[in-house]
Design an enzyme around this catalytic site. Structure first.
Site, PDB file in Angstrom:
ATOM      1  N   GLN A  78       0.823  -1.205   0.000  1.00 43.22           N
ATOM      2  CA  GLN A  78       0.000   0.000   0.000  1.00 43.22           C
ATOM      3  C   GLN A  78       0.858   1.257   0.000  1.00 43.22           C
ATOM      4  O   GLN A  78       0.555   2.237  -0.683  1.00 43.22           O
ATOM      5  CB  GLN A  78      -0.888  -0.015   1.247  1.00 43.22           C
ATOM      6  CG  GLN A  78      -2.041   0.973   1.204  1.00 43.22           C
ATOM      7  CD  GLN A  78      -3.202   0.458   0.377  1.00 43.22           C
ATOM      8  OE1 GLN A  78      -3.628  -0.653   0.554  1.00 43.22           O
ATOM      9  NE2 GLN A  78      -3.699   1.274  -0.520  1.00 43.22           N
ATOM     10  N   LYS A 123       2.101   1.726  -3.493  1.00 42.78           N
ATOM     11  CA  LYS A 123       0.957   2.004  -4.360  1.00 42.78           C
ATOM     12  C   LYS A 123       0.492   3.451  -4.173  1.00 42.78           C
ATOM     13  O   LYS A 123       0.264   4.185  -5.135  1.00 42.78           O
ATOM     14  CB  LYS A 123      -0.177   1.046  -3.979  1.00 42.78           C
ATOM     15  CG  LYS A 123      -1.435   1.188  -4.805  1.00 42.78           C
ATOM     16  CD  LYS A 123      -2.621   0.493  -4.171  1.00 42.78           C
ATOM     17  CE  LYS A 123      -2.335  -0.924  -3.723  1.00 42.78           C
ATOM     18  NZ  LYS A 123      -3.571  -1.657  -3.376  1.00 42.78           N
ATOM     19  N   LYS A 138      -2.446  -0.507   6.721  1.00 39.73           N
ATOM     20  CA  LYS A 138      -3.427  -1.536   6.389  1.00 39.73           C
ATOM     21  C   LYS A 138      -3.888  -2.192   7.678  1.00 39.73           C
ATOM     22  O   LYS A 138      -3.159  -2.176   8.662  1.00 39.73           O
ATOM     23  CB  LYS A 138      -2.786  -2.610   5.495  1.00 39.73           C
ATOM     24  CG  LYS A 138      -3.789  -3.424   4.712  1.00 39.73           C
ATOM     25  CD  LYS A 138      -4.141  -2.757   3.406  1.00 39.73           C
ATOM     26  CE  LYS A 138      -5.249  -3.467   2.678  1.00 39.73           C
ATOM     27  NZ  LYS A 138      -5.376  -2.971   1.294  1.00 39.73           N
ATOM     28  N   ASP A 151     -11.558  -3.383   2.045  1.00 35.05           N
ATOM     29  CA  ASP A 151     -10.737  -4.347   1.306  1.00 35.05           C
ATOM     30  C   ASP A 151     -11.618  -5.610   1.271  1.00 35.05           C
ATOM     31  O   ASP A 151     -12.846  -5.500   1.450  1.00 35.05           O
ATOM     32  CB  ASP A 151      -9.395  -4.583   2.029  1.00 35.05           C
ATOM     33  CG  ASP A 151      -8.354  -5.262   1.144  1.00 35.05           C
ATOM     34  OD1 ASP A 151      -7.663  -4.578   0.391  1.00 35.05           O
ATOM     35  OD2 ASP A 151      -8.236  -6.516   1.192  1.00 35.05           O
ATOM     36  N   THR A 169     -11.443   0.762  -8.135  1.00 38.25           N
ATOM     37  CA  THR A 169     -10.301  -0.162  -8.263  1.00 38.25           C
ATOM     38  C   THR A 169     -10.396  -0.911  -9.590  1.00 38.25           C
ATOM     39  O   THR A 169      -9.424  -0.990 -10.355  1.00 38.25           O
ATOM     40  CB  THR A 169     -10.253  -1.141  -7.068  1.00 38.25           C
ATOM     41  OG1 THR A 169     -10.402  -0.396  -5.861  1.00 38.25           O
ATOM     42  CG2 THR A 169      -8.959  -1.903  -7.042  1.00 38.25           C
ATOM     43  N   ASN A 175     -15.965  -6.607  -5.390  1.00 40.70           N
ATOM     44  CA  ASN A 175     -16.130  -5.286  -5.969  1.00 40.70           C
ATOM     45  C   ASN A 175     -15.086  -4.956  -7.063  1.00 40.70           C
ATOM     46  O   ASN A 175     -15.420  -4.375  -8.089  1.00 40.70           O
ATOM     47  CB  ASN A 175     -16.181  -4.326  -4.758  1.00 40.70           C
ATOM     48  CG  ASN A 175     -15.449  -3.069  -4.910  1.00 40.70           C
ATOM     49  OD1 ASN A 175     -14.229  -3.038  -4.945  1.00 40.70           O
ATOM     50  ND2 ASN A 175     -16.206  -2.015  -5.020  1.00 40.70           N
ATOM     51  N   SER A 201     -10.080   7.066  -3.010  1.00 44.38           N
ATOM     52  CA  SER A 201     -10.218   7.351  -1.577  1.00 44.38           C
ATOM     53  C   SER A 201      -9.616   8.717  -1.262  1.00 44.38           C
ATOM     54  O   SER A 201     -10.166   9.483  -0.465  1.00 44.38           O
ATOM     55  CB  SER A 201      -9.491   6.296  -0.744  1.00 44.38           C
ATOM     56  OG  SER A 201     -10.289   5.145  -0.590  1.00 44.38           O
TER      57      SER A 201
HETATM   58  N1  GLU Z   1      -7.960  -1.823  -0.034  1.00 50.59           N
HETATM   59  C1  GLU Z   1      -7.749  -0.999  -1.177  1.00 50.59           C
HETATM   60  C2  GLU Z   1      -6.359  -1.219  -1.701  1.00 50.59           C
HETATM   61  O1  GLU Z   1      -5.828  -2.303  -1.604  1.00 50.59           O
HETATM   62  C3  GLU Z   1      -8.141   0.443  -0.975  1.00 50.59           C
HETATM   63  C4  GLU Z   1      -7.513   1.177   0.157  1.00 50.59           C
HETATM   64  C5  GLU Z   1      -8.086   2.562   0.402  1.00 50.59           C
HETATM   65  O2  GLU Z   1      -8.958   2.998  -0.323  1.00 50.59           O
HETATM   66  O3  GLU Z   1      -7.589   3.195   1.336  1.00 50.59           O
HETATM   67  O4  GLU Z   1      -5.735  -0.359  -2.274  1.00 50.59           O
END
Ligand code: GLU
Length: 448
Positions: free
Chosen positions: A114, A117, A129, A169, A213, A244, A380
């Protein structure tokens, strides 16, 4: 596994020793370190100032008990986690996963991914996370609500708009975010919209967040295909999963003229040669909360394969959107054999390292999750922007912002790969570009 530069190997050895048994975390770290070989030789400061070692150690790890009472009156105990990985670029940001497989190693791998990313999106968000080993499957509304409330009773003391902003998630969607937001609001007596993202439209959510996503994964795939002067139009697409991410990847692929021939869940897969009816699939999975077998039962031209491997279905484009390590080397070889031209990870780390190598050796376009699924967290961050300015944007405008962000993600990966001598290697490009961004911020902030 390829060899690491000795300084990077020593960082990796420390990670192994400090985090015993956390195999998913080891895998995620190793993949990034492999990509950093050329960076370490060009930038000795990242080694000298222990930036790489610091990046691999989360800033804070929270583990707590979640007690709740089930519908029969029995007391249940789950374990929950929040790993606040790195806040050099902004508040910790990342989802919560509710699934029986969740343990510290999974949360750490997800937090690590994350961080990079989020950096790739170019937005001011750090990495974090969380999750719990709670299994929402078969639980009633009331049980899910009580679990979410109990979890938030503890989590509320650790999060905040400027501190840590959880989202969804696997196993955590709008319903769970609603219950968690409600409890946060009640405990803190603050309507702090920006403390969670993935909220419903009725109370501060963003349009396109639900779709983001999956849509983003397809936008990224289109950009990869552009480099071969082709598009998704007319391509056969296989999507794994039916959560989703998978559903909205399927919808956008279909919108762009692709034929989505198969998708799956943990029990099996459904294949339909003339293309799945994505609206119906969304109805079955999202609205009715049923299985893909129920979709197949409603369609005479769809075939359901109980226990089957969806990657046996021949396709031009594969979008693994289920979960980590779902696509192994054997599946990768079967996809290569069937003529796949592009693979993009809608899930986090769905392809094993051997599968990734198989695609890359075969010269197939491969978009790693850090890049290809960054659209969710990017939206987000757009939700946070709207909350901060007490605004609500239109679907069209928000989708356009998402498309621009995904274009930026693709450009960052492509140019870093080029600069560091591996043109077309999106894994290297994603890891290098995002690492440098985080590392430079950490260097500027001193030894903290
Ligand atoms: N769980 C999602 C991811 O893996 C979104 C995380 C978020 O929106 O903060 O990127």
């Amino acid at each position: 596994m390829s060899r690491l530069d000795p300084a990077l190997q020593s960082v990796y050895d420390t990670v192994l020793q400090r985090n015993p048994g956390e195999v998913e975390f080891h895998q995620a770290v190793h993949e990034v370190l492999e990509s950093l070989n050329p960076v370490a030789s060009k930038h000795p400061e990242y080694i000298d100032k222990a930036v790489i070692e610091r990046i691999c150690e989360p800033e804070r790890q929270i583990i707590f008990r979640v007690p709740w009472v089930d519908d029969t009156g029995q007391i249940r105990i789950n374990r929950a986690f929040r790993v606040e990985f790195n806040s050099a670029l902004g508040p910790y940001k990342g989802g919560m996963r509710f699934h029986p497989s969740v343990y510290l190693g999974v949360v750490k791998f997800l937090g690590f991914e994350q961080l990079f990313k989020n950096a790739l999106t170019g937005m001011p968000i750090g990495g974090g996370k969380g999750g719990s080993d709670f299994d929402p499957k078969g639980r009633s509304e009331g049980e899910v609500m009580r679990f979410c409330q109990s979890l938030m009773t503890e989590l509320s003391r650790h999060i905040g708009e400027y501190t840590d902003v959880p989202a969804g998630d696997i196993g955590v969607g709008e319903r769970e975010i609603g219950y968690m937001f409600g409890q946060f609001k009640r405990i803190t007596n603050r309507y702090e919209s920006g403390v969670l993202t993935g909220k419903g439209m009725a109370y501060g959510g963003s349009r396109v967040r639900r779709e983001a996503t999956g849509y983003g994964t397809v936008f990224f795939t289109e950009h990869m295909l552009e480099t071969l002067n082709t598009t998704l139009s007319g391509k056969r697409v296989v999507v794994s999963g039916s959560g989703n991410v998978a559903l909205y990847a399927a919808r956008k692929a279909e919108e762009l003229g692709a034929v989505v021939v198969a998708c799956s869940d943990s029990n099996g897969y459904v294949v339909q040669d003339d293309g799945l009816d994505v609206d119906e699939l969304i109805q079955v999975k999202e609205v009715e909360r049923l299985r893909v077998s129920d979709y197949a039962g409603r369609r005479t031209n769809a075939k359901y394969v109980e226990g089957g491997n969806v990657w046996e279905v021949p396709c031009d484009v594969a979008l693994p959107c289920a979960t980590q390590n779902e696509l192994d080397a054997a599946s990768a070889r079967s996809l290569v054999g069937s003529g796949v031209v592009a693979v993009a990870e809608g899930a986090n780390m769905p392809c094993t390292p051997d599968a990734v190598r198989t695609f890359q050796d075969a010269g197939i376009l491969f978009g790693p999750g850090k890049a290809a699924n960054a659209g969710g967290v990017a939206t987000s961050a757009l939700e946070m922007q709207q909350n901060a300015s007490r605004d609500s944007w239109s679907f069209e405008y928000t989708e356009q912002r998402l498309a621009e962000i995904m274009h930026g993600v693709h450009e960052r990966c492509a140019s870093a790969a080029e600069e560091y001598g591996t043109p077309g290697n999106y894994v290297a490009g994603a890891n290098i570009s995002s690492f440098i961004q985080v590392a430079d911020a950490m260097l500027a902030l001193g030894v903290i």
